[in-house]
Design a protein around this motif. Structure first.
Motif, short mmCIF file in Angstrom:
data_model
loop_
_atom_site.label_atom_id
_atom_site.label_comp_id
_atom_site.label_asym_id
_atom_site.label_seq_id
_atom_site.Cartn_x
_atom_site.Cartn_y
_atom_site.Cartn_z
N ASP A 299 61.18 -13.18 -40.53
CA ASP A 299 60.79 -13.44 -41.78
C ASP A 299 60.21 -14.69 -41.87
O ASP A 299 60.40 -15.52 -41.47
CB ASP A 299 62.06 -13.46 -42.51
N HIS A 300 59.18 -14.38 -42.82
CA HIS A 300 58.01 -15.47 -43.06
C HIS A 300 58.37 -16.28 -44.35
O HIS A 300 58.73 -15.52 -45.55
CB HIS A 300 56.65 -14.85 -42.98
N THR A 301 58.67 -17.68 -44.30
CA THR A 301 58.97 -18.14 -45.62
C THR A 301 58.03 -18.53 -46.68
O THR A 301 56.78 -19.14 -45.85
CB THR A 301 59.93 -19.30 -45.49
N SER A 302 57.99 -18.39 -47.80
CA SER A 302 56.87 -18.54 -48.76
C SER A 302 57.45 -19.39 -49.74
O SER A 302 58.53 -19.00 -50.34
CB SER A 302 55.94 -17.33 -49.34
N PRO A 303 57.03 -20.53 -50.33
CA PRO A 303 57.56 -21.15 -51.46
C PRO A 303 57.39 -20.45 -52.48
O PRO A 303 56.95 -19.57 -52.91
CB PRO A 303 56.60 -22.23 -51.69
N ARG A 304 58.54 -21.01 -53.62
CA ARG A 304 58.41 -20.30 -54.90
C ARG A 304 56.90 -20.60 -55.60
O ARG A 304 56.21 -21.46 -55.61
CB ARG A 304 59.51 -20.90 -55.72
N THR A 305 56.66 -19.87 -56.69
CA THR A 305 55.70 -19.90 -57.55
C THR A 305 55.80 -21.28 -58.54
O THR A 305 57.04 -21.63 -58.67
CB THR A 305 55.36 -18.89 -58.53
N VAL B 47 52.09 -37.64 -60.05
CA VAL B 47 53.01 -37.18 -58.82
C VAL B 47 52.48 -35.92 -58.30
O VAL B 47 52.89 -34.75 -59.10
CB VAL B 47 54.62 -37.28 -59.28
N TYR B 48 52.24 -35.90 -57.19
CA TYR B 48 51.99 -34.33 -56.47
C TYR B 48 52.89 -34.13 -55.59
O TYR B 48 53.58 -35.04 -54.91
CB TYR B 48 50.48 -34.56 -55.73
N THR B 49 53.12 -32.67 -55.42
CA THR B 49 54.33 -32.32 -54.37
C THR B 49 53.91 -31.06 -54.02
O THR B 49 53.17 -30.24 -54.51
CB THR B 49 55.73 -32.17 -55.19
N ASP B 50 54.25 -30.86 -52.82
CA ASP B 50 54.21 -29.61 -52.11
C ASP B 50 55.18 -28.28 -52.87
O ASP B 50 56.11 -29.01 -53.52
CB ASP B 50 54.64 -29.78 -50.61
N PRO B 51 54.95 -27.17 -52.87
CA PRO B 51 55.98 -26.41 -53.74
C PRO B 51 57.27 -26.11 -53.00
O PRO B 51 58.04 -25.31 -53.50
CB PRO B 51 55.04 -24.89 -53.75
N PHE B 52 57.39 -26.35 -51.79
CA PHE B 52 58.75 -26.33 -51.04
C PHE B 52 59.83 -26.94 -51.79
O PHE B 52 59.72 -28.10 -52.60
CB PHE B 52 58.87 -26.68 -49.40
N ASN C 127 62.20 -22.75 -35.66
CA ASN C 127 62.47 -21.54 -35.13
C ASN C 127 63.50 -20.89 -36.07
O ASN C 127 63.53 -19.58 -35.45
CB ASN C 127 62.46 -21.50 -33.69
N VAL C 128 64.27 -21.28 -36.66
CA VAL C 128 65.51 -20.59 -37.21
C VAL C 128 65.34 -20.65 -38.76
O VAL C 128 65.43 -19.64 -39.53
CB VAL C 128 66.84 -21.31 -36.84
N GLY C 129 65.37 -21.88 -39.40
CA GLY C 129 65.52 -22.21 -40.90
C GLY C 129 66.57 -23.05 -41.11
O GLY C 129 66.98 -23.56 -40.32
N ASN C 130 66.80 -23.26 -42.33
CA ASN C 130 66.31 -22.41 -43.62
C ASN C 130 65.11 -23.28 -43.91
O ASN C 130 65.11 -24.69 -44.01
CB ASN C 130 67.48 -22.73 -44.81
N TYR C 131 64.10 -22.80 -44.10
CA TYR C 131 62.68 -23.50 -44.26
C TYR C 131 62.43 -23.84 -45.65
O TYR C 131 61.54 -24.57 -45.94
CB TYR C 131 61.53 -22.59 -43.70
#
Length: 303
Positions: A126-132, A70-75, A35-39
């Motif tokens: 603020d809504h966090t979106s991962p990097r491209t 190796v597969y990864t989430d973009p965060f 509920n706070v971050g850093n996400y």
């Protein structure tokens, strides 16, 4: 003269199996507060980096289970972990004169659980979106742990098998019920939708190991993701359809590793089930982290 190894039969069995590693990252900085971050926090330097190196050291102890994909989430905390894993896996391949090097496949289908407590700062909204992928490639090329002159760490030709979808509240043409057919990661997301999304993504990742001729090469796979997604994928590999049916899934530790295997042949055989090798193992982790720190679980798996 040939020498007979007493473990030869056991090794043959291991070599005829496909392995899937499910990996949760180690210590991050700053630490994530719901509920706070850093996400989108990075790995802690140097401790989180050392945790990732400890994970890959565990992976290479048995050559039959070393991942080729190796597969990864973009965060950031996941991509950083995948980067360290990939670098060290490739060092092992170079020792063996294996030029089939591992690259990172950034997959949106295993991204963070799409809920406000893990993506939205409740004070600022603020809504966090991962990097491209392009931003991640640039970041890794100049990172502290990059001792390689090549910047080909990420497979930029890779196409997501389950790409991020639009926010549910913004898609007026979609049925946003808990049982809708849309299995993409979309905000907001219920637990049920998360389970279906991760199951679908995992199935597509495993199908992605087929060759251009349509044959299955049964590559070993490592997936770096978040606790909610890993729990969902464990449930899928176990064959459970609901959390209540699961006899395996529990809380996941920072740096915890889970490993499944199955026979390489006859993947369409209903009797060809996945076998759990270990769940949330932290024996490779240094210090107090070996006992399991930072455990997290979806509400439905907490008894």
């Amino acid at each position: 003269m040939s020498v007979c190894n007493n473990n030869e039969g056991e090794n043959d069995v291991k070599e005829n199996r496909q392995y899937v590693w499910l990996v949760r990252y180690g210590r991050t900085h700053p630490g994530l507060i719901e509920n706070v971050g850093n996400y989108d926090s990075d790995l802690h330097y140097p401790q989180g980096y050392d945790h990732a190196k400890a994970m890959v050291n565990r992976m290479v102890t048995d050559k039959t289970s070393i991942p080729k994909r190796v597969y990864t989430d973009p965060f950031l905390r996941c991509i950083r972990t995948a980067h360290i894993l990939t670098q060290n896996l490739n060092k092992e391949k170079e020792k063996d004169d294996d030029d089939d090097l591992v690259s990172i496949k950034v997959e949106e289908g295993i991204t963070e659980w799409q809920v406000p407590s893990l993506l939205v700062n409740h004070e600022t909204g603020d809504h966090t979106s991962p990097r491209t992928t392009e931003q991640l490639q640039s970041l890794l090329s100049s990172s502290l742990d990059n001792n390689n002159t090549s910047d080909d760490f990420i497979d930029t030709s890779y196409q997501n098998v389950n790409p991020q979808g639009p926010r549910r509240s913004n898609d007026s043409n979609s049925n946003d019920s808990d049982d809708d057919d849309d299995v993409r990661p979309r905000f907001p997301e219920t637990e049920h939708q998360l389970h279906r999304r991760c199951r679908t993504t995992l199935e597509r990742i495993l199908n992605d190991t087929t060759t251009s001729k349509g044959n299955t090469d049964s590559s070993n796979v490592a997936i770096v993701s978040h606790a909610p997604c890993i729990q969902s994928m464990v449930m899928a590999l176990e064959g459970a359809t609901t959390p209540e049916e699961s006899k395996i899934v529990g809380s996941l530790s920072l740096g915890g590793m889970t490993l499944f295997s199955r026979p390489k042949n006859d993947h369409n055989n209903s009797n060809n089930k996945w076998t759990l090798e270990f769940f949330d193992d932290t024996s490779h982790m240094p210090g107090d982290y070996q006992n399991g720190i930072g455990k997290w679980s979806l509400p439905s798996f907490i008894s």
